[in-house]
Design an enzyme around this catalytic site. Structure first.
Site, PDB file in Angstrom:
ATOM      1  N   TYR A   1       0.815  -1.219   0.000  1.00  0.00           N
ATOM      2  CA  TYR A   1       0.000   0.000   0.000  1.00  0.00           C
ATOM      3  C   TYR A   1       0.848   1.269   0.000  1.00  0.00           C
ATOM      4  O   TYR A   1       0.439   2.278   0.571  1.00  0.00           O
ATOM      5  CB  TYR A   1      -0.960   0.032   1.211  1.00  0.00           C
ATOM      6  CG  TYR A   1      -1.659  -1.262   1.493  1.00  0.00           C
ATOM      7  CD1 TYR A   1      -2.652  -1.729   0.640  1.00  0.00           C
ATOM      8  CD2 TYR A   1      -1.311  -2.042   2.594  1.00  0.00           C
ATOM      9  CE1 TYR A   1      -3.288  -2.937   0.884  1.00  0.00           C
ATOM     10  CE2 TYR A   1      -1.947  -3.254   2.844  1.00  0.00           C
ATOM     11  CZ  TYR A   1      -2.924  -3.688   1.989  1.00  0.00           C
ATOM     12  OH  TYR A   1      -3.553  -4.879   2.250  1.00  0.00           O
TER      13      TYR A   1
ATOM     14  N   TYR B   1     -11.682  -7.761   7.520  1.00  0.00           N
ATOM     15  CA  TYR B   1     -10.537  -7.892   6.608  1.00  0.00           C
ATOM     16  C   TYR B   1     -10.276  -9.377   6.387  1.00  0.00           C
ATOM     17  O   TYR B   1     -10.075 -10.127   7.345  1.00  0.00           O
ATOM     18  CB  TYR B   1      -9.271  -7.220   7.164  1.00  0.00           C
ATOM     19  CG  TYR B   1      -8.123  -7.391   6.194  1.00  0.00           C
ATOM     20  CD1 TYR B   1      -8.044  -6.601   5.055  1.00  0.00           C
ATOM     21  CD2 TYR B   1      -7.165  -8.387   6.371  1.00  0.00           C
ATOM     22  CE1 TYR B   1      -7.032  -6.781   4.121  1.00  0.00           C
ATOM     23  CE2 TYR B   1      -6.151  -8.577   5.442  1.00  0.00           C
ATOM     24  CZ  TYR B   1      -6.095  -7.770   4.322  1.00  0.00           C
ATOM     25  OH  TYR B   1      -5.108  -7.966   3.387  1.00  0.00           O
TER      26      TYR B   1
ATOM     27  N   ASP C   1     -12.507 -17.095   9.726  1.00  0.00           N
ATOM     28  CA  ASP C   1     -11.166 -16.681   9.309  1.00  0.00           C
ATOM     29  C   ASP C   1     -10.363 -16.395  10.574  1.00  0.00           C
ATOM     30  O   ASP C   1     -10.459 -15.318  11.151  1.00  0.00           O
ATOM     31  CB  ASP C   1     -11.285 -15.451   8.407  1.00  0.00           C
ATOM     32  CG  ASP C   1      -9.927 -14.893   7.988  1.00  0.00           C
ATOM     33  OD1 ASP C   1      -8.904 -15.372   8.524  1.00  0.00           O
ATOM     34  OD2 ASP C   1      -9.897 -13.985   7.150  1.00  0.00           O
TER      35      ASP C   1
ATOM     36  N   LYS D   1      -0.675 -16.667   9.032  1.00  0.00           N
ATOM     37  CA  LYS D   1       0.179 -15.800   9.853  1.00  0.00           C
ATOM     38  C   LYS D   1       1.082 -16.583  10.823  1.00  0.00           C
ATOM     39  O   LYS D   1       2.100 -17.090  10.402  1.00  0.00           O
ATOM     40  CB  LYS D   1      -0.675 -14.750  10.552  1.00  0.00           C
ATOM     41  CG  LYS D   1      -1.250 -13.750   9.527  1.00  0.00           C
ATOM     42  CD  LYS D   1      -1.583 -12.406  10.106  1.00  0.00           C
ATOM     43  CE  LYS D   1      -1.721 -11.368   9.009  1.00  0.00           C
ATOM     44  NZ  LYS D   1      -3.095 -11.115   8.582  1.00  0.00           N
TER      45      LYS D   1
HETATM   46  C1  LIG Z   1      -3.672 -11.167   7.190  1.00  0.00           C
HETATM   47  C2  LIG Z   1      -5.052 -11.689   7.053  1.00  0.00           C
HETATM   48  C3  LIG Z   1      -5.490 -12.299   5.863  1.00  0.00           C
HETATM   49  C4  LIG Z   1      -4.643 -12.390   4.628  1.00  0.00           C
HETATM   50  O1  LIG Z   1      -3.523 -13.193   4.783  1.00  0.00           O
HETATM   51  P1  LIG Z   1      -2.273 -13.027   3.760  1.00  0.00           P
HETATM   52  O2  LIG Z   1      -1.337 -14.103   4.190  1.00  0.00           O
HETATM   53  O3  LIG Z   1      -1.765 -11.635   3.969  1.00  0.00           O
HETATM   54  O4  LIG Z   1      -2.817 -13.218   2.394  1.00  0.00           O
HETATM   55  C5  LIG Z   1      -6.776 -12.798   5.835  1.00  0.00           C
HETATM   56  N1  LIG Z   1      -7.588 -12.724   6.910  1.00  0.00           N
HETATM   57  C6  LIG Z   1      -7.202 -12.148   8.063  1.00  0.00           C
HETATM   58  C7  LIG Z   1      -8.131 -12.125   9.222  1.00  0.00           C
HETATM   59  C8  LIG Z   1      -5.923 -11.603   8.183  1.00  0.00           C
HETATM   60  O5  LIG Z   1      -5.552 -11.001   9.316  1.00  0.00           O
END
Ligand SMILES: *Cc1c(COP(=O)(O)O)cnc(C)c1O
Length: 444
Positions: free
Chosen positions: A24, A154, A256, A285
């Site tokens: 970004y 997100y 997620d 992550k």
């Molecule tokens: C960071 C994140 C993503 C995306 O993961 P990337 O490895 O950056 O593609 C998706 N969902 C959540 C909740 C995140 O924090």
């Protein structure tokens, strides 16, 4: 061939600007620092004037490097695997590192998530989850491909993931033609919200699902804590209501947990602390301890059976680097540490970090220009009344020996799990100082 001065970190900074894009960021902006090394909770870096720094990583490198840098167990796992083989295709072949990891993940995640899809990154695992939900509905003979998501969400930067991110903060206007129109509910009430407020939100969710249930392939949420969309926790009753509604309309419930998983919110998985099991869970992550990119999609037996009984019989996704053995080896080592280690295990870590955040960030509560100070498990947030000055915060934090990367109105930390009371005091002091520097007087 010209010989660039490869050894100088200062020249690295110069050569970067105009050559490489950063997340970004404008192409010509370059970076604040060039990293020359990292060990434990510290990164070694050099600034534009050539001065060396050693900063505590308050970001865990975007929430991933939970065991710190050059962790001996992590390094040994990778060294061991690299001497065996680094990569092999996953079509028609399998290997120990993938099976070991999948078994570990099934064992540590909530009961019922028995099948694993290994993807390249968090965003890709979200894409696979959306495709899986669509395939599930097809197999059930239904034409359903929309998703219900939350404002403030997100879920990643690829197009499917972007379509379920917050419609305003999530770049929808910039990519309108590219994104599927999804359905959104307002942000769920905060954990301390009244029953009346929570009930009103649940009624709204019920009404939306009543109206659109027949279009919905799935419901996707970050359980209990919205990360990059706003660093905000929410009430478990809202999560439970969405789980119930998904079951009622036979939509796939996708949790997620890419940010919340592995202890970050104070439970091993946020879903478990709310007492729910999703149909699909995305992990990323911290999964590899931040060593390599990898994500895992966990799927329930009943959902997997429907896919298997469909005409494709398969989940229609297959990346080149699927189940990369090095990434799998790192993840198995990381998951092992997370659930057994006294230092970087999530439970003792959060028990140290959470009270240190509460105590250390308390002075910011008194500041007039601070809207809120929130601590959720291993996440500490100072939310200002207005957008953060990123340059100012970076400089003040570095002067206090800490690397911070604020966004929007948030000066926050997700410290490494190896943090001690002493390093936590340094991180929170840097955050409080950065927040203080945003008072009207200082900015003028
Ligand atoms: C960071 C994140 C993503 C995306 O993961 P990337 O490895 O950056 O593609 C998706 N969902 C959540 C909740 C995140 O924090």
């Amino acid at each position: 061939m010209p010989e660039p001065a490869r050894s100088s970190p200062q020249s690295t900074l110069d050569r970067d600007a105009g050559l490489l894009w950063h997340p970004y960021g404008p192409l010509d902006a370059g970076a604040h620092f060039s990293v020359t090394g990292a060990a434990g909770a510290y990164v070694e870096l050099c600034d534009t004037s050539g001065s060396p720094h050693r900063l505590l990583d308050g970001m865990s490198s975007w929430w991933a490097v939970v065991h710190g840098y050059r962790h001996p167990v992590m390094d040994a796992a990778l060294t061991h695997q690299i001497r065996s083989f680094s990569h092999v295709m996953f079509g028609g072949l399998t290997h120990g590192p993938a099976v070991d990891l999948a078994e570990h993940l099934v064992a540590v995640t909530p009961a019922g998530l028995d099948h694993v899809y290994l993807a390249d990154s968090g965003s890709v695992s979200v894409e696979v989850a959306l495709k899986l939900a669509t395939q599930y509905q097809q197999a059930r003979g239904r034409d359903r491909s929309r998703f219900l998501a939350l404002e403030g969400a997100y879920h990643g930067d690829t197009t499917g993931a972007m379509s379920v991110c917050d419609p305003v903060g999530g770049m929808h206007a910039d990519f309108a033609g590219l994104l599927s129109p999804q359905l959104f509910l307002p942000r769920p009430p905060l954990p301390e919200a009244s029953t009346v407020e929570v009930d009103a939100w649940v009624v709204r969710a019920e009404n939306l699902v009543d109206m659109h249930g027949s279009e919905l392939a799935g419901i996707i949420v970050e359980p209990l804590f919205q990360g990059a969309g706003g660093m905000r926790p929410y009430h478990p009753a809202a999560l439970r209501a969405l789980r119930r509604l998904a079951t009622e309309i036979d939509a796939v419930f996708i949790a997620d947990e890419i940010a919340t998983g592995f202890g970050r919110t104070g439970a091993d998985f946020a879903c478990r602390s709310a007492g729910i099991t999703p149909d699909v869970m995305c992990l990323g992550k911290a999964l590899t301890g931040g060593y390599l990119t990898l994500a895992a999609l966990m799927c329930s037996g009943p959902i997997a059976e429907v896919i298997t009984a469909s005409s494709h019989r398969a989940l229609m996704h297959g990346p080149t680097f699927m189940a990369n053995p090095l990434a799998c080896a790192a993840a198995t080592a990381s998951v092992g540490l997370l659930f057994t280690d006294d230092t970087s295990g999530w439970e003792p870590a959060i028990a140290r970090i959470s009270p240190a955040l509460t105590a250390g960030l308390a002075p910011a509560r008194e500041m007039a220009h601070v809207a809120e100070v929130r601590v959720t498990g291993g996440i500490g947030v100072i939310e200002l009344e207005r957008p953060v000055d990123v340059g100012l915060t970076t400089r003040i934090a570095a002067e206090h020996g800490v690397w911070l990367r604020p966004f929007r109105r948030h000066i926050y930390t997700m410290p490494p799990y190896i943090s001690t009371p002493e390093t936590m005091a340094t991180i929170t002091a840097a955050m409080v100082a950065a927040a203080a520097a945003h008072s009207e007087g200082d900015l003028q």
